[in-house]
Design a protein around this motif. Structure first.
Motif, PDB file in Angstrom:
ATOM      1  N   LYS A   1       0.863  -1.177  -0.019  1.00 30.95           N
ATOM      2  CA  LYS A   1       0.032  -0.041  -0.098  1.00 30.95           C
ATOM      3  C   LYS A   1       0.903   1.296   0.054  1.00 30.95           C
ATOM      4  CE  LYS A   1      -3.962  -2.271   2.308  1.00 30.95           C
ATOM      5  NZ  LYS A   1      -4.951  -2.066   3.415  1.00 30.95           N
ATOM      6  N   LEU A   2       0.708   2.165  -1.038  1.00 32.09           N
ATOM      7  CA  LEU A   2       1.596   2.985  -1.256  1.00 32.09           C
ATOM      8  C   LEU A   2       0.823   4.468  -1.117  1.00 32.09           C
ATOM      9  CD1 LEU A   2       3.379   1.715  -4.265  1.00 32.09           C
ATOM     10  CD2 LEU A   2       3.974   1.314  -1.967  1.00 32.09           C
ATOM     11  N   LYS A   3       1.577   5.522  -0.897  1.00 33.07           N
ATOM     12  CA  LYS A   3       1.060   6.942  -1.085  1.00 33.07           C
ATOM     13  C   LYS A   3       1.254   7.548  -2.323  1.00 33.07           C
ATOM     14  CE  LYS A   3       0.127   7.169   3.411  1.00 33.07           C
ATOM     15  NZ  LYS A   3      -1.161   7.422   3.811  1.00 33.07           N
ATOM     16  N   ALA A   4       0.581   8.342  -2.821  1.00 29.89           N
ATOM     17  CA  ALA A   4       0.152   8.939  -3.937  1.00 29.89           C
ATOM     18  C   ALA A   4       1.527   9.771  -4.302  1.00 29.89           C
ATOM     19  CB  ALA A   4      -0.965   9.400  -4.356  1.00 29.89           C
ATOM     20  N   GLY A   5       2.253   9.867  -5.386  1.00 25.70           N
ATOM     21  CA  GLY A   5       3.148  10.670  -5.703  1.00 25.70           C
ATOM     22  C   GLY A   5       4.391   9.907  -6.072  1.00 25.70           C
TER      23      GLY A   5
ATOM     24  N   GLU B   1      11.666   5.811 -10.928  1.00 24.13           N
ATOM     25  CA  GLU B   1      11.072   6.756 -10.018  1.00 24.13           C
ATOM     26  C   GLU B   1       9.662   6.835 -10.739  1.00 24.13           C
ATOM     27  OE1 GLU B   1      11.947  10.455  -7.797  1.00 24.13           O
ATOM     28  OE2 GLU B   1      11.528  11.267  -9.713  1.00 24.13           O
ATOM     29  N   TRP B   2       8.600   6.369 -10.025  1.00 27.31           N
ATOM     30  CA  TRP B   2       6.970   6.345 -10.493  1.00 27.31           C
ATOM     31  C   TRP B   2       6.413   7.691  -9.899  1.00 27.31           C
ATOM     32  CZ3 TRP B   2       3.488   2.364  -8.327  1.00 27.31           C
ATOM     33  CH2 TRP B   2       1.961   2.514  -9.114  1.00 27.31           C
ATOM     34  N   ASP B   3       5.560   8.093 -10.913  1.00 25.53           N
ATOM     35  CA  ASP B   3       4.700   9.190 -10.382  1.00 25.53           C
ATOM     36  C   ASP B   3       3.222   8.446 -10.175  1.00 25.53           C
ATOM     37  OD1 ASP B   3       3.192  11.533  -9.565  1.00 25.53           O
ATOM     38  OD2 ASP B   3       3.609  12.495 -11.476  1.00 25.53           O
TER      39      ASP B   3
ATOM     40  N   PRO C   1      -3.706   7.288  -7.426  1.00 19.64           N
ATOM     41  CA  PRO C   1      -4.633   6.698  -6.525  1.00 19.64           C
ATOM     42  C   PRO C   1      -5.141   5.546  -7.333  1.00 19.64           C
ATOM     43  CG  PRO C   1      -4.809   8.948  -5.958  1.00 19.64           C
ATOM     44  CD  PRO C   1      -4.118   8.705  -7.281  1.00 19.64           C
ATOM     45  N   GLY C   2      -5.367   4.274  -6.582  1.00 17.49           N
ATOM     46  CA  GLY C   2      -5.954   3.067  -7.534  1.00 17.49           C
ATOM     47  C   GLY C   2      -5.136   1.895  -7.369  1.00 17.49           C
ATOM     48  N   MET C   3      -5.579   0.881  -7.961  1.00 14.50           N
ATOM     49  CA  MET C   3      -4.765  -0.378  -7.955  1.00 14.50           C
ATOM     50  C   MET C   3      -4.073  -0.351  -9.252  1.00 14.50           C
ATOM     51  SD  MET C   3      -6.400  -4.249  -7.408  1.00 14.50           S
ATOM     52  CE  MET C   3      -4.855  -5.618  -7.452  1.00 14.50           C
ATOM     53  N   HIS C   4      -2.856  -0.780  -9.061  1.00 16.86           N
ATOM     54  CA  HIS C   4      -1.807  -0.806 -10.491  1.00 16.86           C
ATOM     55  C   HIS C   4      -1.097  -1.866 -10.273  1.00 16.86           C
ATOM     56  CE1 HIS C   4      -2.812   3.411 -11.179  1.00 16.86           C
ATOM     57  NE2 HIS C   4      -2.591   3.725  -9.909  1.00 16.86           N
ATOM     58  N   TYR C   5      -0.473  -2.431 -11.460  1.00  8.66           N
ATOM     59  CA  TYR C   5       0.522  -3.474 -11.724  1.00  8.66           C
ATOM     60  C   TYR C   5       1.719  -3.098 -12.256  1.00  8.66           C
ATOM     61  CZ  TYR C   5      -3.761  -6.476 -11.233  1.00  8.66           C
ATOM     62  OH  TYR C   5      -4.938  -6.872 -10.622  1.00  8.66           O
TER      63      TYR C   5
ATOM     64  N   VAL D   1      -2.403   2.374  -4.102  1.00 12.37           N
ATOM     65  CA  VAL D   1      -1.961   3.725  -4.173  1.00 12.37           C
ATOM     66  C   VAL D   1      -2.972   4.435  -3.615  1.00 12.37           C
ATOM     67  CG1 VAL D   1      -0.993   5.829  -5.327  1.00 12.37           C
ATOM     68  CG2 VAL D   1      -0.379   3.460  -6.104  1.00 12.37           C
ATOM     69  N   GLU D   2      -2.736   5.100  -2.418  1.00 11.11           N
ATOM     70  CA  GLU D   2      -3.858   5.725  -1.897  1.00 11.11           C
ATOM     71  C   GLU D   2      -3.828   7.258  -1.724  1.00 11.11           C
ATOM     72  OE1 GLU D   2      -3.304   4.218   2.118  1.00 11.11           O
ATOM     73  OE2 GLU D   2      -4.657   2.308   1.716  1.00 11.11           O
TER      74      GLU D   2
END
Length: 528
Positions: A432-436, A483-485, A488-492, A527-528
């Motif tokens: 579970k990650l923070k957006a950004g 580095e990924w920007d 929010p949401g579920m990603h692969y 991502v939240e």
């Protein structure tokens, strides 16, 4: 009647317990006596090794995929449950028909002895612990059955008959107490015997002390200095150099062979002009080389952890073969471990300049016992099942058409070149990650070819090139970061690698059998 039925089952339940206690005595006595023999003479290791030999490949793959480096612990647990269930059945059979119970115990003893005698490096005398253990177990089973047989008439007998029986033999209650007391004392004694056997074996074995006292010679050709920047800057990515205690271990040895360096001899024979033997001192006196090499297990699934990178010290195998002079027509070297495992390695791979070696050192110290001490093979570019023989004692120069190795006989390929692979270490699955800005990183390998590019894909988007860490050599893995920007949401998160030949890691999924897994790893995150 229901109460009567429950009482009738009581002796059978205790008979099953008697079977389990007797089985424990078999194993414990054999363990204690086995301290004076080779470790492979004990029933647990012999049965476990035999089970491994006859286990279908798909089941081994399942065990490795499910339990990873804990596959042997899982095997021991499974064996324990199986032995306990069989012992329960034998106990009940012996209670109802003693002669059949004896035959059952003797049959199981014969199976154990056969398992011991089929292990590599054992002799007829190594069956003694299992034979004596079986005899002890049979004696204990008989003694535990006596109070149960005395109880046999009471559950269904009228009160006056039961009372008369009580006066004659001391009563059902007394027999039950005697049974549980005898079973308890015997179980404790079996535990003490098993523990004593382990401790005695360890006290008699000075291999660990000898290894710790060994001083390795300096290499004639030292490993090049590790350049700066080999480690990915992303926190959580595996260490570029794998510590010995974290290096994966996958092999068929349940009992780790413990070899005295003074007794170790390597025989090189077969299609050679001159058969030779090497002692450990010969290796110490040779012109040794040192090299960082990444090893990979063929059972490693896509994204798996069965890979590691270490600095190895050893004698080039090409020099050993040069002394033996392989004959024309030979195309394979069949290497064999002291425990009977064998691997088929293409002859040309052992003769080129990739630094295939008989390794005696790992990360600046003697090989750990579980990783092949005193000598193992290290061959860059090939999966371990065709190259990385531990505790190696025999090299036979032969042909693929004439000889089959351990895994080849079980449906795996003859040759095992390592496939181009990228692994996502960070973020982990279901993180579970923070957006950004999110740091993504991992490791890629294509031993002997090297990694020239790693790309990352988020969901079904475009492939974007990641930043490669410094390459130490083409025979070690290479780390990367991105580095990924994140939104929010579920990603692969996916990754793929490209090697120096221009080959891009295939997206075609393949199981490890017969020549290694393939496909792209996909890590699901939120991502939240």
């Amino acid at each position: 009647m229901k109460k009567l039925g429950l009482r009738t089952k009581g002796p059978e339940t205790m008979a099953a317990l008697a079977g389990v206690v007797s089985a424990a005595v078999v194993l414990a006595v054999a363990e204690l006596i086995g301290a004076f023999f080779t470790a492979r003479a004990t029933p647990v290791f012999a049965l476990g090794s035999t089970f491994i030999d006859f286990t279908p490949s798909w089941m081994k793959d399942f065990a490795i995929a499910t339990f990873g480096t804990n596959d042997k612990a899982a095997l021991f647990v499974g064996m324990g449950v199986t032995i306990a269930l069989l012992a329960c059945v034998l106990g009940v059979v012996a209670y109802k028909k003693w002669a059949l119970g004896v035959l059952g115990v003797l049959f199981m003893g014969a199976v154990i002895v056969a398992a011991v005698l089929t292990r590599a490096g054992v002799g007829p005398a190594d069956a003694i612990p299992s034979v004596l253990g079986t005899i002890a177990g049979l004696i204990v089973l008989r003694r535990l059955m006596v109070p149960l047989w005395r109880m046999k008439a009471w559950p269904e007998a009228p009160a006056d008959v039961a009372a008369d029986a009580d006066r004659q033999v001391g009563g059902a209650g007394t027999s039950r107490r005697r049974f549980f007391a005898a079973a308890g004392i015997t179980a404790v004694a079996a535990g003490i015997a098993a523990t004593g056997g382990r401790l005695l074996g360890a006290a008699r074995n000075n291999i660990a002390q000898a290894r710790n006292a060994l001083t390795l010679p300096a290499p004639v050709k030292a490993a090049p200095p590790v350049p700066a920047g080999v480690q990915s800057p992303v926190a959580g990515v595996t260490s570029w150099l794998t510590p010995n205690n974290e290096f994966y271990r996958i092999d068929t040895a349940l009992s780790v062979p413990e070899i005295n360096v003074e007794d170790w001899v390597l025989r090189v024979h077969g299609m050679v002009e001159k058969e030779i033997t090497l002692t450990f001192q010969d290796l110490l006196d040779a012109d040794l080389i040192e090299s960082h090499v990444t090893l990979t297990c063929v059972s490693n699934p896509v994204g798996g952890k069965l890979a590691g990178n270490a600095k190895w010290l050893g004698m080039p195998i090409r020099e050993v073969l040069a002394m033996a002079k392989p004959k024309e027509g030979a195309d394979m070297v069949l290497s064999t471990s002291i425990d009977g495992f064998s691997a088929s390695t293409p002859l040309e791979v052992l003769q080129d300049d990739r630094d295939a070696m008989l390794a005696i050192g790992m990360n600046g110290e003697p090989l750990p016992i579980e990783h092949g001490y005193p000598v193992r093979m290290v061959v860059p570019g090939l999966y371990g099942f065709v190259s990385a023989t531990k505790w190696v004692v025999d090299l036979e120069v032969t042909r693929f058409a004439d000889s089959k190795a351990y895994w080849t006989e079980r449906g795996w390929s003859e040759r095992g070149p390592i496939k181009t692979m990228a692994r996502v270490d960070v973020p982990g699955s279901f993180a579970k990650l923070k957006a950004g800005k999110v740091a993504v990183g991992g490791t890629a390998w294509a031993q002997t070819r090297g990694i020239t590019k790693v790309e990352v894909q988020i969901d079904d988007g475009d492939w974007v090139e990641a930043t490669l860490s410094t390459e130490a050599s083409t025979i070690t893995w290479r780390q990367w970061s991105y580095e990924w920007d994140a939104t929010p949401g579920m990603h692969y998160v996916k990754a793929r690698a490209t090697d120096s030949t221009g080959e891009v890691q295939t997206d075609k999924r393949a199981d490890p059998v017969p020549d290694g897994a393939s496909g792209w790893q996909s890590v699901a995150v939120t991502v939240e």
